[in-house]
Write an enzyme that holds these catalytic residues in place. Structure first.
Site, PDB file in Angstrom:
ATOM      1  N   TYR A 165     -14.631   0.084 -60.006  1.00  0.00           N
ATOM      2  CA  TYR A 165     -14.001  -0.727 -58.961  1.00  0.00           C
ATOM      3  C   TYR A 165     -15.037  -1.578 -58.229  1.00  0.00           C
ATOM      4  CZ  TYR A 165     -11.716  -2.115 -54.688  1.00  0.00           C
ATOM      5  OH  TYR A 165     -11.237  -2.874 -53.648  1.00  0.00           O
ATOM      6  N   THR A 184     -16.358  -4.747 -47.344  1.00  0.00           N
ATOM      7  CA  THR A 184     -15.931  -4.192 -48.635  1.00  0.00           C
ATOM      8  C   THR A 184     -14.989  -3.017 -48.406  1.00  0.00           C
ATOM      9  OG1 THR A 184     -17.953  -2.846 -48.717  1.00  0.00           O
ATOM     10  CG2 THR A 184     -17.951  -4.881 -50.001  1.00  0.00           C
ATOM     11  N   SER A 187     -14.163  -4.518 -43.285  1.00  0.00           N
ATOM     12  CA  SER A 187     -12.968  -4.966 -44.013  1.00  0.00           C
ATOM     13  C   SER A 187     -11.713  -4.525 -43.285  1.00  0.00           C
ATOM     14  CB  SER A 187     -12.979  -4.360 -45.419  1.00  0.00           C
ATOM     15  OG  SER A 187     -11.736  -4.580 -46.054  1.00  0.00           O
ATOM     16  N   TYR A 191      -7.343 -10.788 -43.848  1.00  0.00           N
ATOM     17  CA  TYR A 191      -6.528 -11.700 -44.655  1.00  0.00           C
ATOM     18  C   TYR A 191      -5.300 -11.976 -43.792  1.00  0.00           C
ATOM     19  CZ  TYR A 191      -9.217  -9.667 -48.542  1.00  0.00           C
ATOM     20  OH  TYR A 191     -10.215  -9.241 -49.376  1.00  0.00           O
ATOM     21  N   THR A 205     -10.856 -14.375 -44.547  1.00  0.00           N
ATOM     22  CA  THR A 205     -11.132 -14.564 -45.981  1.00  0.00           C
ATOM     23  C   THR A 205     -10.067 -15.479 -46.563  1.00  0.00           C
ATOM     24  OG1 THR A 205     -12.167 -12.392 -46.104  1.00  0.00           O
ATOM     25  CG2 THR A 205     -11.441 -13.362 -48.181  1.00  0.00           C
ATOM     26  N   LYS A 253     -14.521 -17.321 -44.571  1.00  0.00           N
ATOM     27  CA  LYS A 253     -15.247 -16.739 -45.721  1.00  0.00           C
ATOM     28  C   LYS A 253     -14.554 -17.085 -47.038  1.00  0.00           C
ATOM     29  CE  LYS A 253     -16.746 -12.230 -47.547  1.00  0.00           C
ATOM     30  NZ  LYS A 253     -15.876 -11.834 -48.658  1.00  0.00           N
ATOM     31  N   SER A 273     -18.985 -18.048 -50.363  1.00  0.00           N
ATOM     32  CA  SER A 273     -18.757 -16.798 -51.100  1.00  0.00           C
ATOM     33  C   SER A 273     -17.768 -17.064 -52.221  1.00  0.00           C
ATOM     34  CB  SER A 273     -18.169 -15.745 -50.147  1.00  0.00           C
ATOM     35  OG  SER A 273     -17.833 -14.561 -50.849  1.00  0.00           O
ATOM     36  N   HIS A 280     -16.468 -14.172 -53.416  1.00  0.00           N
ATOM     37  CA  HIS A 280     -15.894 -12.821 -53.339  1.00  0.00           C
ATOM     38  C   HIS A 280     -16.550 -11.901 -54.379  1.00  0.00           C
ATOM     39  CE1 HIS A 280     -12.066 -11.235 -51.324  1.00  0.00           C
ATOM     40  NE2 HIS A 280     -12.577 -10.155 -51.899  1.00  0.00           N
ATOM     41  N   ARG A 298     -14.883 -11.635 -57.766  1.00  0.00           N
ATOM     42  CA  ARG A 298     -13.696 -10.794 -57.927  1.00  0.00           C
ATOM     43  C   ARG A 298     -12.397 -11.582 -57.809  1.00  0.00           C
ATOM     44  NH1 ARG A 298     -15.451  -5.460 -57.074  1.00  0.00           N
ATOM     45  NH2 ARG A 298     -13.575  -4.649 -56.125  1.00  0.00           N
ATOM     46  N   GLY A 317     -23.421 -13.085 -52.371  1.00  0.00           N
ATOM     47  CA  GLY A 317     -23.234 -13.204 -53.818  1.00  0.00           C
ATOM     48  C   GLY A 317     -24.527 -12.975 -54.587  1.00  0.00           C
ATOM     49  N   ARG A 375     -29.945  -9.396 -54.210  1.00  0.00           N
ATOM     50  CA  ARG A 375     -30.435  -8.069 -54.581  1.00  0.00           C
ATOM     51  C   ARG A 375     -31.882  -7.818 -54.174  1.00  0.00           C
ATOM     52  NH1 ARG A 375     -25.753  -8.182 -55.145  1.00  0.00           N
ATOM     53  NH2 ARG A 375     -24.485  -7.717 -56.984  1.00  0.00           N
ATOM     54  N   GLY A 435     -23.005  -7.431 -50.443  1.00  0.00           N
ATOM     55  CA  GLY A 435     -21.765  -6.740 -50.805  1.00  0.00           C
ATOM     56  C   GLY A 435     -22.064  -5.432 -51.518  1.00  0.00           C
ATOM     57  N   ARG A 436     -22.411  -5.533 -52.801  1.00  0.00           N
ATOM     58  CA  ARG A 436     -22.550  -4.309 -53.601  1.00  0.00           C
ATOM     59  C   ARG A 436     -23.811  -3.513 -53.281  1.00  0.00           C
ATOM     60  NH1 ARG A 436     -20.224  -8.204 -56.817  1.00  0.00           N
ATOM     61  NH2 ARG A 436     -18.279  -7.673 -57.912  1.00  0.00           N
TER      62      ARG A 436
HETATM   63  C1  LIG Z   1     -15.850  -3.185 -53.872  1.00  0.00           C
HETATM   64  C2  LIG Z   1     -15.714  -4.483 -53.143  1.00  0.00           C
HETATM   65  C3  LIG Z   1     -14.717  -4.640 -52.180  1.00  0.00           C
HETATM   66  C4  LIG Z   1     -14.615  -5.841 -51.468  1.00  0.00           C
HETATM   67  N1  LIG Z   1     -13.665  -5.930 -50.485  1.00  0.00           N
HETATM   68  C5  LIG Z   1     -13.604  -7.076 -49.738  1.00  0.00           C
HETATM   69  C6  LIG Z   1     -12.689  -7.170 -48.645  1.00  0.00           C
HETATM   70  O1  LIG Z   1     -11.972  -6.236 -48.317  1.00  0.00           O
HETATM   71  N2  LIG Z   1     -12.659  -8.362 -47.964  1.00  0.00           N
HETATM   72  C7  LIG Z   1     -13.468  -9.424 -48.285  1.00  0.00           C
HETATM   73  O2  LIG Z   1     -13.409 -10.478 -47.640  1.00  0.00           O
HETATM   74  N3  LIG Z   1     -14.359  -9.334 -49.301  1.00  0.00           N
HETATM   75  C8  LIG Z   1     -14.449  -8.198 -50.020  1.00  0.00           C
HETATM   76  N4  LIG Z   1     -15.371  -8.104 -51.026  1.00  0.00           N
HETATM   77  C9  LIG Z   1     -16.309  -9.227 -51.274  1.00  0.00           C
HETATM   78  C10 LIG Z   1     -17.594  -9.040 -50.460  1.00  0.00           C
HETATM   79  O3  LIG Z   1     -17.344  -9.217 -49.080  1.00  0.00           O
HETATM   80  C11 LIG Z   1     -18.692 -10.062 -50.865  1.00  0.00           C
HETATM   81  O4  LIG Z   1     -18.156 -11.357 -50.765  1.00  0.00           O
HETATM   82  C12 LIG Z   1     -19.271  -9.853 -52.261  1.00  0.00           C
HETATM   83  O5  LIG Z   1     -19.281  -8.480 -52.613  1.00  0.00           O
HETATM   84  C13 LIG Z   1     -20.694 -10.410 -52.315  1.00  0.00           C
HETATM   85  O6  LIG Z   1     -21.261 -10.306 -53.579  1.00  0.00           O
HETATM   86  P1  LIG Z   1     -22.283  -9.140 -54.014  1.00  0.00           P
HETATM   87  O7  LIG Z   1     -21.451  -7.908 -54.206  1.00  0.00           O
HETATM   88  O8  LIG Z   1     -22.859  -9.641 -55.291  1.00  0.00           O
HETATM   89  O9  LIG Z   1     -23.308  -8.978 -52.932  1.00  0.00           O
HETATM   90  C14 LIG Z   1     -15.492  -6.912 -51.751  1.00  0.00           C
HETATM   91  C15 LIG Z   1     -16.486  -6.746 -52.719  1.00  0.00           C
HETATM   92  C16 LIG Z   1     -16.620  -5.546 -53.400  1.00  0.00           C
HETATM   93  C17 LIG Z   1     -17.725  -5.402 -54.402  1.00  0.00           C
END
Ligand SMILES: Cc1cc2nc3c(=O)[nH]c(=O)nc-3n(C[C@H](O)[C@H](O)[C@H](O)COP(=O)(O)O)c2cc1C
Length: 352
Positions: free
Chosen positions: A25, A79, A107, A129, A155, A222, A244, A246, A249, A278, A281, A300-301
């Site tokens: 996920y 996240t 989030s 959202y 977002t 965002k 971003s 996302h 995703r 984005g 790392r 994010g990750r």
């Molecule tokens: C597991 C996961 C859940 C996420 N959930 C949200 C969320 O609830 N709302 C949102 O605006 N972005 C969400 N994102 C996007 C992150 O805020 C962010 O834009 C993105 O992870 C950045 O990239 P990176 O993971 O390469 O750092 C999520 C990303 C991941 C990996």
């Protein structure tokens, strides 16, 4: 293992430690995952042109974000499902971010109440959202304001949720294994069954003004990847735009944020702040993003992989990233974040 290599190994450690659907996920991108896969290397398209003969005895990596100084130029992006990674979830990240004197974006799907989160003392913003019936968003926004959110992050890249495929042979996905009480605890009970609770397909600049006047908070938009959209958001009253995709995703095939950032910075032309996430790392990625004009960088990750070890893991990761950032600033002859501008040569960024 050297500290730098430990950051690079976080994802592999998480793969070994997390239940497969949880790891998948977090890691997955939309559709074929091209945009997600391209992100981590994408910052290297911008070679750094370091200064020498500059005094870097004292280096300050802090940035001013919506009028307040943060000690580090990176914060945690919103996240979902942090409690599926570690039982302490958002609280562990919040404590680690507070210790780093940083900024956390929470989030709207979080599994920790805003009131509990606020007890950590972290500086935080709420992400949301907007649903088709905007009034359904009000209770959550009210709870965030009451608990002390500093800003609201809208977002805008999710009119529909991008399709993701499971690689599990049995087709098990996260929603089959996750306890529903681990998320969305700040919504009213029954929210998802209410008519009009589906994500808005008609989001527009007027929603920015509505959100600002409803919450009394600055609005950050965002999910912007184009200069013209950034200008529309700023014209509508956004205090900042957040470049971003996302984490890949949503739209697979979307441009990398490393490529999109210079055009957005040029189009906004200092009228609002510009943030980016984005594939960040390393500290070199952080400094490259700052050099391209970002006012703040979000992760994010990376903190999610670190969360496998709870608050301690996130603290260590943020501290290592800070060390890498300081080293990169010194090696580029930049004593402050404004000194990084010009370390990267961008030809003809026209705002698209
Ligand atoms: C597991 C996961 C859940 C996420 N959930 C949200 C969320 O609830 N709302 C949102 O605006 N972005 C969400 N994102 C996007 C992150 O805020 C962010 O834009 C993105 O992870 C950045 O990239 P990176 O993971 O390469 O750092 C999520 C990303 C991941 C990996």
């Amino acid at each position: 293992m050297t500290p730098d290599r430990r950051l690079a190994g976080l994802e592999d450690r998480a793969r070994l430690r997390l239940p497969a659907p949880v790891f998948e996920y977090v890691a997955q991108g939309a559709r074929d995952g091209h945009t997600t896969a391209a992100a981590p290397g994408s910052w290297r398209q911008w070679p750094l042109h370091p200064h020498v003969l500059r005094d870097v005895t004292r280096v300050d990596p802090g940035t001013v974000v919506l009028g307040r100084t943060t000690a580090v130029p990176f914060g945690v992006a919103p996240t979902t499902l942090q409690r599926a990674i570690h039982p302490d979830g958002e609280l562990a990240i919040a404590r680690a971010v507070a210790a780093a004197d940083g900024l956390m974006v929470v989030s709207s799907n979080a599994g920790t109440t805003f009131a509990d989160l606020a007890t950590t003392g972290v500086r935080w913003w709420v992400q949301c959202y907007l649903p088709a019936d905007r009034t359904l968003a009000l209770p959550l926004l009210r709870r965030a304001v009451e608990a002390g959110a500093d800003a609201v992050v809208l977002t805008v890249d999710t009119p529909v949720v991008g399709t993701k495929y499971s690689t599990d042979p049995q087709g098990t996905v996260i929603w089959d294994v996750v306890d529903p009480s681990m998320l969305r605890v700040n919504f009213d009970p029954g929210y998802d069954d209410a008519p009009g609770s589906e994500k808005a397909l008609d989001l527009g600049p007027h929603d920015i003004d509505w959100l600002r006047s409803t919450t009394g908070l600055p609005v950050v938009v965002k999910g912007v990847l184009r200069g013209d959209d950034a200008v529309r958001a700023v014209d509508a009253g956004a205090s900042a735009v957040w470049v971003s995709n996302h984490g890949g995703r949503q739209l697979d095939g979307a441009v990398s944020t490393a490529s999109a950032l210079p055009g957005v910075v040029a189009a906004v032309h200092g009228r609002a702040q510009v943030y980016v996430d984005g594939g960040i790392r390393t500290g070199i990625d952080v400094v490259t993003a700052l050099a391209l004009g970002a006012d703040h960088v979000f992760l994010g990750r990376l903190p999610l992989w670190a969360l496998v070890d709870g608050e301690h893991g996130v603290r260590e990761t943020l501290s290592e990233l800070r060390d890498q950032t300081l080293e990169t600033l010194r090696l580029t002859g930049a004593a402050t974040v404004p000194d990084t501008r010009g370390l990267v040569v961008v030809e003809g960024a026209k705002g698209l």
